[in-house]
Design an enzyme around this catalytic site. Structure first.
Site, PDB file in Angstrom:
ATOM      1  N   GLU A  18       0.857  -1.082   0.001  1.00  0.00           N
ATOM      2  CA  GLU A  18       0.100   0.068   0.345  1.00  0.00           C
ATOM      3  C   GLU A  18       0.931   1.230  -0.241  1.00  0.00           C
ATOM      4  O   GLU A  18       1.838   1.157   0.965  1.00  0.00           O
ATOM      5  CB  GLU A  18      -0.934   0.018   0.916  1.00  0.00           C
ATOM      6  CG  GLU A  18      -1.817   1.290   1.322  1.00  0.00           C
ATOM      7  CD  GLU A  18      -1.982   1.359   2.541  1.00  0.00           C
ATOM      8  OE1 GLU A  18      -3.481   0.341   2.457  1.00  0.00           O
ATOM      9  OE2 GLU A  18      -1.951   1.895   3.662  1.00  0.00           O
ATOM     10  N   PHE A  20       0.329   5.584  -1.042  1.00  0.00           N
ATOM     11  CA  PHE A  20      -0.306   7.421   0.093  1.00  0.00           C
ATOM     12  C   PHE A  20       0.162   7.975  -1.274  1.00  0.00           C
ATOM     13  O   PHE A  20       1.774   8.129  -1.213  1.00  0.00           O
ATOM     14  CB  PHE A  20      -0.546   7.287   1.693  1.00  0.00           C
ATOM     15  CG  PHE A  20       0.254   8.259   2.185  1.00  0.00           C
ATOM     16  CD1 PHE A  20       0.682   9.115   2.376  1.00  0.00           C
ATOM     17  CD2 PHE A  20       0.871   7.031   2.542  1.00  0.00           C
ATOM     18  CE1 PHE A  20       1.882   9.954   2.854  1.00  0.00           C
ATOM     19  CE2 PHE A  20       2.641   7.571   3.248  1.00  0.00           C
ATOM     20  CZ  PHE A  20       2.796   8.994   3.861  1.00  0.00           C
ATOM     21  N   PRO A  21      -0.958   8.882  -1.245  1.00  0.00           N
ATOM     22  CA  PRO A  21      -0.216  10.507  -2.390  1.00  0.00           C
ATOM     23  C   PRO A  21       0.402  11.123  -1.416  1.00  0.00           C
ATOM     24  O   PRO A  21       0.138  11.733  -0.330  1.00  0.00           O
ATOM     25  CB  PRO A  21      -1.315  10.457  -3.458  1.00  0.00           C
ATOM     26  CG  PRO A  21      -2.600  10.123  -1.949  1.00  0.00           C
ATOM     27  CD  PRO A  21      -1.911   8.762  -1.150  1.00  0.00           C
ATOM     28  N   THR A  50      -3.708   5.330  -1.594  1.00  0.00           N
ATOM     29  CA  THR A  50      -5.174   5.267  -0.608  1.00  0.00           C
ATOM     30  C   THR A  50      -5.442   6.225  -1.203  1.00  0.00           C
ATOM     31  O   THR A  50      -4.963   6.954  -2.176  1.00  0.00           O
ATOM     32  CB  THR A  50      -4.662   5.576   0.867  1.00  0.00           C
ATOM     33  OG1 THR A  50      -3.444   6.785   0.706  1.00  0.00           O
ATOM     34  CG2 THR A  50      -3.573   4.520   1.495  1.00  0.00           C
ATOM     35  N   ARG A 109     -16.154   2.665   3.350  1.00  0.00           N
ATOM     36  CA  ARG A 109     -16.685   3.898   3.955  1.00  0.00           C
ATOM     37  C   ARG A 109     -16.512   5.038   3.902  1.00  0.00           C
ATOM     38  O   ARG A 109     -16.721   6.522   3.770  1.00  0.00           O
ATOM     39  CB  ARG A 109     -17.727   3.438   5.742  1.00  0.00           C
ATOM     40  CG  ARG A 109     -18.859   4.567   5.864  1.00  0.00           C
ATOM     41  CD  ARG A 109     -19.215   4.247   7.120  1.00  0.00           C
ATOM     42  NE  ARG A 109     -18.057   4.259   7.423  1.00  0.00           N
ATOM     43  CZ  ARG A 109     -18.007   4.670   9.280  1.00  0.00           C
ATOM     44  NH1 ARG A 109     -19.403   4.008   9.891  1.00  0.00           N
ATOM     45  NH2 ARG A 109     -16.780   5.079   9.924  1.00  0.00           N
ATOM     46  N   GLY A 110     -15.351   4.908   4.631  1.00  0.00           N
ATOM     47  CA  GLY A 110     -14.354   6.621   5.024  1.00  0.00           C
ATOM     48  C   GLY A 110     -15.049   6.751   6.900  1.00  0.00           C
ATOM     49  O   GLY A 110     -15.746   5.941   7.281  1.00  0.00           O
ATOM     50  N   ASP A 111     -14.621   8.188   7.149  1.00  0.00           N
ATOM     51  CA  ASP A 111     -15.134   8.546   8.000  1.00  0.00           C
ATOM     52  C   ASP A 111     -16.665   8.262   8.531  1.00  0.00           C
ATOM     53  O   ASP A 111     -17.447   8.111   7.312  1.00  0.00           O
ATOM     54  CB  ASP A 111     -14.789  10.296   8.396  1.00  0.00           C
ATOM     55  CG  ASP A 111     -13.416  10.559   8.752  1.00  0.00           C
ATOM     56  OD1 ASP A 111     -12.380   9.120   9.335  1.00  0.00           O
ATOM     57  OD2 ASP A 111     -12.606  11.259   8.213  1.00  0.00           O
ATOM     58  N   ASP A 176     -19.508  -6.777  13.812  1.00  0.00           N
ATOM     59  CA  ASP A 176     -19.322  -6.200  11.739  1.00  0.00           C
ATOM     60  C   ASP A 176     -19.736  -7.874  10.837  1.00  0.00           C
ATOM     61  O   ASP A 176     -19.775  -7.403   9.870  1.00  0.00           O
ATOM     62  CB  ASP A 176     -17.779  -6.396  12.086  1.00  0.00           C
ATOM     63  CG  ASP A 176     -17.481  -5.160  12.695  1.00  0.00           C
ATOM     64  OD1 ASP A 176     -18.429  -4.137  12.677  1.00  0.00           O
ATOM     65  OD2 ASP A 176     -16.094  -4.827  12.327  1.00  0.00           O
TER      66      ASP A 176
END
Ligand code: FAD
Length: 331
Positions: A18, A20-21, A50, A109-111, A176
């Site tokens: 993974e 991230f930018p 991400t 989903r995100g936050d 979950d």
């Protein structure tokens, strides 16, 4: 991704990385050369990029995904969140991913949505452009509705439960699971887990999924998420944020060297190596994958992959690569 996994022989191991930018042009240039080195030396089955919650990194995430997919020819998976984000941004991201030849989306989903605003009944549907996206499953369904089978879709799972404080039963994996069943039945192709350091918890989680009465998880790839230990303080911070348990024996080994960054890294490589070997020995998957949260760093993950002989397990010549690196045709 699942085509590539299924093409591997039984018993094969694979891994993904993974990234991230970065925020700056300089950061991008540095990461690009690191990615070139890492992709050639390590040959991951795929990489993931991400997505900042709310679309905060949309342009940069797509830029990095383009570098990975088009310039480096890596099978790339774009993370995409769906709440607190303009609906148009989701459409643009998916369309852009398709144009770039990206065939894989990690649907998240995100936050959590800002509830009062979100549930404001007075808002007209036109104003509330994101009313259709409350949970990750809404994005999984949307991708399937809009794009059929074009994208291979991954979803997140939490071996130690979810840290979402808005749920009374957060931090409980069995809470979950019904939602994970739904995400899988809605069309998720693979599951990627939150980072953890307690392999016993992962064991129990994977067994629970594989034996689940719904049958939803019998064969789906469940890819454990592992974060190499870069420093004592990063470890403490990330485990706190993700509510990941640090087993006492592991913490004692790190506590003993915590004043020496280099030793922390060395012990960390050993710990991660042991985790990989432990999971490899499980018989819950025909082909066993490992996902590494690299934090854009090269050394620790390279050592772990070397020590655990995960490098070089994946054939270099792969027809899927050839297909995926050609520019996508706009259907
Ligand atoms: P969901 O699957 O929607 O689940 C969220 C919570 O809601 C769970 O507790 C679930 O049980 C519950 N739930 C689900 N459906 C329902 C329902 N119908 N009714 C009631 N409760 C329900 N975040 C980013 O912003 N960017 C990233 O790039 C990113 N990458 C990630 C990669 C991985 C591998 C993982 C594990 C997480 C990542 N995250 C990322 C974090 C993620 O966005 C958050 O953890 C988020 O809070 C939950 O996302 P989810 O997709 O698991 O949500």
């Amino acid at each position: 991704i699942t085509d590539k996994i299924n093409a591997l022989p039984d018993g094969a191991n694979y891994f993904s990385l993974e990234f991230f930018p970065p925020k700056t042009a300089m950061g991008f240039a540095n990461l690009q050369s690191r990615l070139e080195r890492m992709s050639q030396a390590l040959r991951p089955l795929f990489v993931t990029v991400t997505w900042g919650a709310g679309g905060s990194t949309a342009t940069k995430s797509l830029e990095l995904a383009e570098i990975c997919q088009r310039q480096l020819g890596l099978t790339t998976c774009l993370h995409l969140t769906c709440t607190n984000m303009d609906r148009a941004l989701i459409d643009e991201a998916l369309e852009q991913a398709k144009v770039l030849g990206i065939r894989n989306i990690l649907a998240l989903r995100g936050d959590a949505p800002r509830s009062e605003e979100y549930r404001d009944e007075d808002k007209s549907p036109e104003q509330d452009s994101n009313k259709d996206f409350t949970w990750a499953i809404d994005l999984v369904r949307y991708i399937r509705k809009q794009y059929g089978d074009y994208f291979c879709v991954g979803v997140a799972a939490y071996p130690e439960g979810h840290s979402d404080e808005s749920h009374p039963e957060h931090q409980n994996p069995s809470y979950d699971i019904p939602y994970l069943v739904e995400k899988t039945q809605a069309g998720a192709d693979f599951i990627m887990t939150q980072l953890f350091y307690d392999v016993g918890k992962f064991d129990r989680f994977e067994t629970m999924l594989r034996q689940h009465e719904s049958g939803a998880f019998k064969t789906i790839p469940i890819i454990p998420g592992l974060m190499p230990i870069q420093s004592y303080s990063i470890l403490r911070r990330t485990t706190k944020l993700s509510h990941a348990n640090l087993p006492a024996d592991l913490l004692a080994r790190l506590d003993a060297v915590k004043a020496d960054d280099e030793l922390v890294k060395k012990v960390g490589v050993k710990i991660l190596g042991e985790m990989v070997e432990h999971i490899k020995a499980r018989r819950d998957a025909a082909r066993r994958g490992f996902h590494f949260y690299t934090l854009n760093l090269e050394k620790a993950v390279s050592h772990i992959l070397e020590d655990t002989h995960l490098i070089g397990q994946i054939p270099t010549e792969n027809d899927e690569d050839a297909i995926e690196t050609t520019p996508a045709i706009n259907l």
